[in-house]
Design an enzyme around this catalytic site. Structure first.
Site, PDB file in Angstrom:
ATOM      1  N   CYS A 141       0.677  -0.820   0.422  1.00 37.69           N
ATOM      2  CA  CYS A 141       0.263   0.622  -0.389  1.00 37.69           C
ATOM      3  C   CYS A 141       0.719   1.259  -0.004  1.00 37.69           C
ATOM      4  O   CYS A 141       2.454   0.740   0.005  1.00 37.69           O
ATOM      5  CB  CYS A 141      -1.394  -0.183   0.898  1.00 37.69           C
ATOM      6  N   ALA A 160       2.875   1.669   2.718  1.00 42.53           N
ATOM      7  CA  ALA A 160       4.341   0.986   2.786  1.00 42.53           C
ATOM      8  C   ALA A 160       5.239   1.690   2.202  1.00 42.53           C
ATOM      9  O   ALA A 160       6.715   1.610   2.361  1.00 42.53           O
ATOM     10  CB  ALA A 160       3.866  -0.338   1.742  1.00 42.53           C
TER      11      ALA A 160
END
Lengths: 548, 457
Positions: free
Chosen positions: A68, A71
């Site tokens: 995501c 991240a």
């Protein structure tokens, strides 16, 4: 080269069109139509690559390799910066999972400031979700400041923060003003934004550019000052590149962001050249640095010894100083024999083998050169979160369609700094260099470097990975931790090219040697011959022991 | 020093958690779901949650972890995730063909208020869940409880598959809690040895400790089958191991299916195992096999043989509540001194339980629920210990403070064995003892002077 060691290899025959058809066969029609545009049979056309669909949503229910936005922002870009306190505003998980799991190495340096072994979180509870988390965030920032007195605190938003409307930017601004000696800022990197980590890289880089770059005008000592953009010091890659730079006399002002410090970012605008390693995660920062401060950028690659040599020569050519040009040549001459000896050693055991790689926005391209030095061909490759320009080259940039998911990711408008804009090369100098074949702001992408009939696949998923391995039987498969063991269960060695498993560095000269040895170890390991027990290989009872 | 910024002086923190001793609910739900045969766990949220949980479980087990995600985008976060979930259900059953999908929510889908029960109904009405296939769901908001809560909630959803035919099947349900695949295997070995017919759920043995054979099975041979889960409703009773991990599901079976339950501590160490075996013997109506009494005797024997190395050694312990409660009791049993005890999972009952277990010790233990490893480290700095027991993250404290360290708990990212060698029951306690003694005696061998260096220990 010894040919005695060469094993006779069984050739795996496959037709790319057939492989593609088989990858798509099981999908519901809508999914198959979408995936068909992301799976491209490379026709290896000169300067006119076919179009591939990239940076598009992953279909729900499909087991993707992607992560995501959070991240990409906290994990990838800001994670390796040692002296900034990275405070995650959200429930505990996001902070926990990004805690020391990316193998960015760090040298705490003489000042000794290093917060990387720590995880900081506001650990939001249901009451914070209901009544808002701003007060808790403010308190957490205060507690972090009181405990550690860092020079900077970065705040990261997780999914619920955006949904409940916590104004993290106002909170951080207030705290920055309150402290006076600590730069506090926030990243709206909620995991649902964008379609992959890539959006997170963008959000992170924008804020670094807005809040840190340019904060320190002090001129650093040293000659030939560059920044290295898009190098994250996984397994010590950055250390090896810095070793080579140092040996050449090149001064690295700031690495974005492997083994970096707050001050490196703050001083980045004092460099005279930006070198871009990972095009995907950071090319726009290079553009902004050029527009605002007048620093040109070039694409470099330090994966493979040859690529390292090319990149060093390109840097030397930019500065155009004979002293540096000579020094670079001397370093290459000094470093190459050990690399070549290691290469010759592994070649008889690696030549003719095949590889697949599905990682990142650069490595699936960069590592093909290292494999080719070992005589290994990449038969299929693709990126996890790249955009079309990373596949097809930067010439497609003007034609990229901006969809709803990309539109929500902020683009910063940058203009020349009124006092500090200083074109390092005049337009005439740039023109002359370009006329002589020197390439600025240039990236041709992955596709032109791949062979005809190979498969280029964007956002590969678990099902397709298994099918690819089954149909094309590569000798090695490269991806990330989530993919590692399903591939190895099939008896194919798998190398992590995000975290490098336990290895590295693989960049630069010493890195190339490490990689040759590692791949030799993987593709020639005896373990793959132990998968069947004697009674599984020969189940029939062909003889009777004389015990009767 | 890796944790060089951690001051000895402890200051009050009310908003900042540093170095957590817990993670979020969904990963627990994912681990539990992997203990159902033919099950694909599904994360209803953005991609990152699923990627992080899969990565962490993969690093802990060195095994493939398959799980799907609803891949939320900004649009889904505004308009709700129903469309994504329905699409996911259709794709999962066409492409991966599991028997069942076990969906858990995330902080994202919980905050926007997606209702999985309603989405499941819609999927059923639209024929998106094929005949003979199942979908279960668990509400696991990351901002409540911890990974242990998520585990417990998914196990409760598994219990929701129980059916009562009105005829008892003579089996005993065992809910093992969040233990390792080999621990589940060990519990099955013991019940077999005792001759008690059981249904163990969840059961990750044979799922997360699989072989390398050249074949990849997305759905390995292990796991509790749906038929077994249905049959839990006809069991004569349920033994739930661990109040935090297993009690909710056991009580659900009691309420919904009239299957009586008994909640026990997880069988780590001598006494908790004694209670487990005794309870199993009574509900199963069996005599304890001599082999098992033998195993118990061997454990007691080793404790007596090595007692001098354990006696009054101070221990810092961090982990999940059920595990830490049993381990604290085991340490007290060994005449060791559990000194600093932390769990990241909230719950005052934990602190109360630890105080009860340690009340006869000549000092007051430091204990905290909803604590973190930063606090644990500060406690250690103020009152040093001889041994640390906890997950891999403790290695930073162990190295900085130069303290022997036994890895036990979740996650273990840097050593092997936890998948294969159980720490439950008597044989497991022997292994724990072996590990504890190993690090303590290695320390003696390292630190003893040449004059004191011993051959026989």
């Amino acid at each position: 080269m010894s040919t005695i060691l060469k094993k006779k290899r069984k050739m795996v025959q496959w037709d790319p069109a057939d492989v593609k058809a088989q990858l798509l066969a099981k999908y519901p029609p809508k999914v198959a139509r979408k995936r068909a545009k992301q799976i491209m049979i490379n026709e290896a056309l000169e300067n006119e690559t076919p179009e591939i669909s990239a940076n598009v949503r992953t279909t729900p229910g499909i087991i993707t390799m992607r992560g995501c936005t959070y991240a990409g922002c906290k994990g990838v870009i800001m994670g390796p910066t040692r002296d900034i306190i990275n405070l995650v505003h959200g429930p505990i998980g996001c902070s926990f999972y990004a805690w020391l799991t990316r193998r960015n190495q760090t040298d705490a340096g003489p000042d000794g400031e290093n917060y990387m072994p720590y995880a900081f979180s506001t650990d939001m509870q249901d009451s914070d979700i209901i009544f808002g988390g701003e007060k808790k965030l403010e308190k957490a920032i205060q507690e972090a400041y009181d405990l550690f007195h860092p020079k900077s605190i970065a705040v990261f938003a997780t999914c619920p923060v955006g949904l409940i409307g916590d104004d993290i930017h106002t909170v951080t601004k207030r705290m920055k003003e309150k402290f006076g000696d600590c730069n506090v800022y926030a990243f709206s990197c909620e995991g649902y934004k964008g379609v992959s980590q890539s959006a997170g890289h963008h959000i992170a880089n924008n804020q670094v550019f807005r809040h840190i770059v340019g904060e320190n005008d002090e001129v650093k000592p040293g000659k030939y000052k560059i920044n290295l953009l898009g190098e994250y010091n996984i397994g010590g890659d950055g250390f090896e590149i810095d070793r080579v730079f140092k040996k050449c006399g090149i001064t690295n002002i700031a690495t974005f962001s492997g083994n970096s410090t707050y001050d490196q970012f703050a001083s980045a605008h004092t460099a005279d050249l930006n070198t871009v390693m990972c095009h995907r995660s950071i090319n726009y920062v290079a553009d902004m640095l050029e527009t605002k401060y007048g620093i040109p950028w070039i694409k470099v690659n330090f994966i493979s010894a040859k690529a390292t040599s090319r990149s060093l020569r390109k840097i030397a050519e930019y500065f155009g100083d004979q002293e540096l040009i000579d020094r670079v040549e001397a370093v290459i001459k000094e470093e190459m024999p050990a690399v070549e000896a290691a290469r010759q050693d592994v070649l008889p055991r690696t030549e003719g083998k095949t590889a697949m790689m599905f990682v990142g926005g650069s490595r699936a391209h960069h590592y093909q050169e290292l494999f080719s030095e070992m005589g290994m061909k990449t038969i299929s490759a693709g990126y996890e979160f790249a955009h079309r320009d990373d596949y097809e080259g930067r010439q497609v940039l003007p034609n990229l369609t901006v969809d709803a998911d990309s539109r929500n990711i902020e683009e910063i408008e940058v203009e020349a700094d009124p006092t500090r804009y200083n074109p390092r090369k005049s337009p005439e100098e740039l023109q002359a260099m370009e006329a002589a074949g020197y390439k600025f702001k240039d990236y041709d992408g992955l596709i032109p470097d791949m062979g005809k009939g190979t498969l280029v696949i964007d956002d590969l998923n678990q099902y397709e990975a298994e099918k690819l391995v089954e149909l094309m039987k590569p000798d090695i498969f490269c991806a990330g931790i989530k993919e590692k063991y399903s591939i190895q269960k099939l008896g194919i060695p798998m190398k992590q090219l995000h975290s490098y498993d336990s290895g590295g560095p693989y960049a630069g000269f010493k890195g190339a040697v490490n990689f040759y040895k590692e791949i030799d170890r993987l593709v020639n390991s005896k373990v793959w011959s132990y998968m069947k027990a004697p009674w599984q290989e020969n189940p029939q009872l062909s003889a009777t022991y004389g015990w009767e | 020093m890796l944790l060089r910024h951690t001051p000895k002086e402890i200051s009050e923190r009310s908003a900042l958690m540093i170095n957590p001793a817990k993670t979020c609910q969904p990963i627990g739900a994912m681990y539990a779901a992997l203990g159902i045969h033919g099950c694909l766990p599904h994360s209803h949220g953005s991609q990152g949650c699923c990627a992080y949980h899969r990565s962490t479980l993969t690093r802990h087990y060195k095994e493939p972890i398959s799980a799907a995600t609803s891949s939320f985008t900004e649009g889904a976060s505004v308009f709700g995730g129903q469309a994504n979930m329905l699409q996911a259900i259709e794709n999962i059953f066409s492409v991966y063909e599991p028997d069942i999908i076990a969906v858990h929510t995330t902080c994202l889908s919980e905050t926007i208020g997606d209702d999985l029960k309603q989405i499941r109904k819609k999927a059923l009405t639209e024929g998106k869940i094929p005949k003979g296939k199942y979908m279960i769901s668990a509400s696991t908001p990351s901002y409540v409880g911890s990974h242990v809560t998520g585990f417990s909630t998914m196990v409760k959803s598994m219990a929701g598959l129980a059916e009562s035919t009105g005829k008892k099947n003579g089996k005993v349900n065992i809910i093992p809690g969040w233990v390792e695949p080999c621990d589940m295997e060990e519990i099955k070995r013991i019940t077999k040895m005792l001759g008690v017919s059981t249904i163990l759920f969840p059961d990750t043995s044979g799922v997360l400790n699989g072989p390398l054979s050249g074949e990849y099975k997305m759905f390995p041979d292990g796991g509790t089958t749906i038929e077994e889960l249905k049959a839990t409703g006809d069991a004569i009773g349920t033994l739930a191991l661990g109040e935090w991990c297993s009690a909710v599901a056991a009580r659900e079976l009691d309420t919904q299916n009239k299957v009586p339950c008994k909640v026990l501590d997880m069988p780590f160490g001598l006494k908790a195992t004694d209670r487990f075996i005794d309870a199993l013997r009574i509900v199963g109506g069996v005599t304890v096999a001599d082999e098992l009494s033998m195993e118990r005797g061997q454990l007691v024997d080793m404790i007596s043989d090595m007692h001098q190395y354990l006696y009054h050694k101070k221990v810092a312990l961090v982990g999940d509540p059920d595990q830490v409660i049993s381990m604290t009791e085991f340490l007290v049993t060994l005449d060791m001194w559990p000194t600093h005890i932390v769990t990241g999972t909230p719950g005052k009952a934990f602190e109360k339980r630890i105080r009860e277990i340690t009340e006869d010790l000549p000092y007051e233990v430091n204990v905290k629920a909803a604590g973190d490893m930063f606090l644990l480290h500060q406690w250690i700095k103020n009152d040093p210990v001889d041994l640390i027991i906890g997950n891999t993250y403790c290695k930073y404290i162990a190295r900085d403070e130069d303290i022997p360290f036994v890895r036990w708990g979740f996650p273990i990212l840097d050593r092997q064995g936890h998948q294969y060698f159980p720490t439950v029951a008597y044989k497991g306690a022997l292994r724990l003892l072996e590990k504890i003694l190993g690090v303590l005696l290695d320390r003696r061998d390292r630190d003893d002077s040449e004059q004191q260096f011993e051959l026989v220990m």
